[in-house]
Design an enzyme around this catalytic site. Sequence first.
Site, PDB file in Angstrom:
ATOM      1  N   SER A 122       0.814  -1.212   0.000  1.00 53.38           N
ATOM      2  CA  SER A 122       0.000   0.000   0.000  1.00 53.38           C
ATOM      3  C   SER A 122       0.849   1.264   0.000  1.00 53.38           C
ATOM      4  O   SER A 122       0.306   2.358  -0.068  1.00 53.38           O
ATOM      5  CB  SER A 122      -0.919   0.006   1.232  1.00 53.38           C
ATOM      6  OG  SER A 122      -0.167  -0.178   2.404  1.00 53.38           O
ATOM      7  N   HIS A 143      -3.172  -3.502  -5.565  1.00 57.64           N
ATOM      8  CA  HIS A 143      -3.473  -3.047  -4.206  1.00 57.64           C
ATOM      9  C   HIS A 143      -4.967  -3.140  -3.910  1.00 57.64           C
ATOM     10  O   HIS A 143      -5.767  -2.350  -4.402  1.00 57.64           O
ATOM     11  CB  HIS A 143      -2.984  -1.606  -4.017  1.00 57.64           C
ATOM     12  CG  HIS A 143      -3.232  -1.071  -2.642  1.00 57.64           C
ATOM     13  ND1 HIS A 143      -3.510   0.253  -2.403  1.00 57.64           N
ATOM     14  CD2 HIS A 143      -3.261  -1.698  -1.435  1.00 57.64           C
ATOM     15  CE1 HIS A 143      -3.704   0.427  -1.103  1.00 57.64           C
ATOM     16  NE2 HIS A 143      -3.555  -0.745  -0.498  1.00 57.64           N
ATOM     17  N   GLU A 155      -6.240  -0.817  -6.928  1.00 55.32           N
ATOM     18  CA  GLU A 155      -5.284  -0.004  -7.686  1.00 55.32           C
ATOM     19  C   GLU A 155      -4.310  -0.934  -8.407  1.00 55.32           C
ATOM     20  O   GLU A 155      -3.703  -1.802  -7.781  1.00 55.32           O
ATOM     21  CB  GLU A 155      -4.495   0.918  -6.755  1.00 55.32           C
ATOM     22  CG  GLU A 155      -5.331   2.029  -6.145  1.00 55.32           C
ATOM     23  CD  GLU A 155      -4.543   2.858  -5.140  1.00 55.32           C
ATOM     24  OE1 GLU A 155      -4.677   4.091  -5.171  1.00 55.32           O
ATOM     25  OE2 GLU A 155      -3.799   2.279  -4.315  1.00 55.32           O
TER      26      GLU A 155
END
Length: 287
Positions: A122, A143, A155
Amino acid sequence: MMKLQDIKKVGVVGAGTMGQGIAQISALAGYSVVLYDFQATALNQAKLNIEKNLEKGIERGKVTVQERDQSLSNITFSTDFEQLRADIIIEAIVERLDVKKELFGKLENLNSEKTILASNTSSIPITRIARDLKHPERFVGMHFFNPAHIMKLVEVISGVSTSDDTSNTVFELAKQLGKVPVMAKDAPGFIVNRVARNFYVEGLKVLEEGVSDVKGIDRLVEASGFKMGPFRLMDLIGVDTNFSVTTSMFNAFHQDPKFRPSRIQEQKVDAGHNGRKSGKGFYDYSA
């Protein structure tokens, strides 16, 4: 290069909260999954949690009994690293660059030259993790957000060397898993964590300055329309995980004061008060 239709088996490294969720949704989507952790106790807990989540899905009418049974049969829980041979392998372990680099070096040597390697990091730049790989073009950020079996956003982060084929395949895979993927370029914190960091950091600063207490800050934020205040959300995510991400971003942005980690949060981590998963964080969940 690996295409979506070529992906049949998914490897997940790390049986913590994120790894459990990623394994669950992959199995539910019909993929064969191997969930690896070096701790058997972590795998046993992961199995219990996945079963519990699927039961809740049945109660809410989102999962059928047949889907539950098929999903559980799709997952292999293993402490044998040699079992981590798959078409895509997603890492969900501790936020430490050295540990991730060592892991992916081993995974690259174990798997074929077509296997996609993905990190659920992250905050650590994808380019840094991939730097020493033989095939950094096959490495990508994927992510997920906590809890991974519920939160829709993913993501997909391309490092400097990530090929378009790799990022596009992972983008399509995320959709196959029922997620809403967004492409992102490599940068500390990517999109969401960079924007959201101030939500946590400013909440902690208000607490440090004695403007209000934990409950007061959360109540005000929630009354403003947020589903959760910063402290309830940190407890859900994991106080230790949140602190680790903030520290990583603080260093990645060359100690920019707006990302400064909080001593209050650090003390919580030192005490093992990591939120819901430990029974105590900013709130007490032991009752």
